[in-house]
Scaffold this motif. Structure first.
Motif, short mmCIF file in Angstrom:
data_model
loop_
_atom_site.label_atom_id
_atom_site.label_comp_id
_atom_site.label_asym_id
_atom_site.label_seq_id
_atom_site.Cartn_x
_atom_site.Cartn_y
_atom_site.Cartn_z
N GLU A 82 0.83 -1.22 0.00
CA GLU A 82 0.00 0.00 0.00
C GLU A 82 0.85 1.26 0.00
O GLU A 82 0.43 2.30 -0.49
CB GLU A 82 -0.90 0.03 1.23
N VAL A 83 2.04 1.18 0.58
CA VAL A 83 2.90 2.37 0.71
C VAL A 83 4.24 2.20 -0.01
O VAL A 83 5.20 2.92 0.27
CB VAL A 83 3.11 2.75 2.19
N GLY A 84 4.27 1.29 -0.95
CA GLY A 84 5.48 1.07 -1.73
C GLY A 84 5.71 2.19 -2.75
O GLY A 84 5.05 3.23 -2.73
N ALA A 85 6.62 1.94 -3.65
CA ALA A 85 7.05 2.97 -4.61
C ALA A 85 5.92 3.45 -5.53
O ALA A 85 5.96 4.59 -5.99
CB ALA A 85 8.21 2.44 -5.44
N THR A 86 4.92 2.62 -5.78
CA THR A 86 3.84 3.07 -6.67
C THR A 86 3.07 4.24 -6.07
O THR A 86 2.47 5.01 -6.80
CB THR A 86 2.85 1.92 -6.98
N MET A 91 2.98 12.57 -7.64
CA MET A 91 3.37 13.67 -6.77
C MET A 91 3.59 14.91 -7.64
O MET A 91 4.30 14.84 -8.64
CB MET A 91 4.66 13.36 -6.00
N PRO A 92 3.02 16.04 -7.28
CA PRO A 92 3.20 17.24 -8.10
C PRO A 92 4.66 17.70 -8.13
O PRO A 92 5.35 17.63 -7.12
CB PRO A 92 2.32 18.28 -7.40
N PHE A 103 15.56 14.76 2.46
CA PHE A 103 14.17 14.34 2.67
C PHE A 103 13.73 13.43 1.53
O PHE A 103 13.10 12.39 1.76
CB PHE A 103 13.28 15.59 2.75
N LYS A 104 14.05 13.81 0.29
CA LYS A 104 13.68 12.99 -0.86
C LYS A 104 14.34 11.61 -0.79
O LYS A 104 13.69 10.60 -1.05
CB LYS A 104 14.07 13.68 -2.18
N MET A 105 15.62 11.59 -0.42
CA MET A 105 16.33 10.31 -0.34
C MET A 105 15.70 9.40 0.71
O MET A 105 15.52 8.21 0.48
CB MET A 105 17.82 10.52 -0.07
N LEU A 106 15.36 9.97 1.87
CA LEU A 106 14.71 9.17 2.91
C LEU A 106 13.35 8.66 2.43
O LEU A 106 12.99 7.50 2.66
CB LEU A 106 14.54 9.98 4.19
N GLY A 107 12.60 9.52 1.76
CA GLY A 107 11.28 9.12 1.27
C GLY A 107 11.36 8.01 0.23
O GLY A 107 10.65 7.01 0.32
N PHE A 108 12.24 8.19 -0.76
CA PHE A 108 12.39 7.16 -1.80
C PHE A 108 12.85 5.85 -1.18
O PHE A 108 12.35 4.77 -1.53
CB PHE A 108 13.38 7.60 -2.88
N ASP A 109 13.80 5.93 -0.25
CA ASP A 109 14.31 4.71 0.39
C ASP A 109 13.23 4.04 1.23
O ASP A 109 13.14 2.81 1.26
CB ASP A 109 15.53 5.04 1.25
N PHE A 114 9.63 -0.62 1.93
CA PHE A 114 8.31 -1.25 2.06
C PHE A 114 8.10 -2.25 0.92
O PHE A 114 7.57 -3.34 1.15
CB PHE A 114 7.19 -0.20 2.07
N ASP A 115 8.52 -1.90 -0.29
CA ASP A 115 8.41 -2.84 -1.40
C ASP A 115 9.22 -4.11 -1.15
O ASP A 115 8.76 -5.22 -1.40
CB ASP A 115 8.88 -2.20 -2.72
N GLN A 116 10.43 -3.94 -0.63
CA GLN A 116 11.28 -5.09 -0.35
C GLN A 116 10.69 -5.95 0.76
O GLN A 116 10.72 -7.17 0.70
CB GLN A 116 12.70 -4.64 0.03
N LEU A 117 10.13 -5.29 1.77
CA LEU A 117 9.48 -6.01 2.86
C LEU A 117 8.33 -6.86 2.31
O LEU A 117 8.19 -8.04 2.67
CB LEU A 117 8.98 -5.00 3.90
#
Length: 155
Positions: A82-86, A91-92, A103-109, A114-117
């Motif tokens: 539900e909260v993976g990369a998709t 995002m605007p 902040f962007k790096m933490l968000g993308f990671d 979550f996707d890997q989990l």
């Protein structure tokens, strides 16, 4: 002499481009905050969007914990996806340019983790492994909240 005269405008253009890249891709729109963190400055609508995404992370964490406690690996997979990369799609661009690189790096990671989990839970079916991954993932959340806050601005 002709070579030097064309190098000066090219060098100035390069400096302007580098400055813009720094501002919009690296620094973002931030200011020092009274609590020692960096305040990311954005209009209320964009702030609401980011905070909604963060609440989604928190809801996923809670759902993963409940699913792991019940031995429900499919519940872990569903919550993490539900909260993976998709989720990042759509995002605007105005929002993305406001965010500092850290902040962007933490968000993308975080989305990637979550996707890997989800993938590992699906393939391994090991709830203990999922909990270990979640604990590591949460360091991103703690680090982000320790470093940044989001302040509203009028635009």
């Amino acid at each position: 002499m002709r070579m030097k005269s064309c190098c000066i405008p090219a060098a100035l253009l390069l400096l302007v481009v580098a400055g813009l890249l720094y501002k919009f891709l690296w620094r973002g729109e931030v200011a020092p905050a009274s609590d020692g963190r960096s305040a990311i400055l954005m209009p209320q609508q964009e702030r609401d969007l980011v905070l909604r995404e963060m609440r989604g992370f928190l809801q996923a964490v809670q759902a993963i914990l409940v699913a792991a406690d019940r031995g429900n690996t499919q519940g872990i997979v569903d919550a993490a996806r539900e909260v993976g990369a998709t989720q990042q799609q759509g995002m605007p661009g105005t929002l993305v340019k406001r965010l500092p690189a850290g902040f962007k790096m933490l968000g993308f990671d975080t989305h990637r983790r979550f996707d890997q989990l989800a993938l590992d839970a699906e393939q391994l079916g090991d709830t203990q492994h999922s909990l270990q991954q979640l604990a590591k993932l949460m360091t991103n959340c703690v680090s982000c909240h320790a470093s940044y806050r989001i302040d509203s601005i009028n635009e």
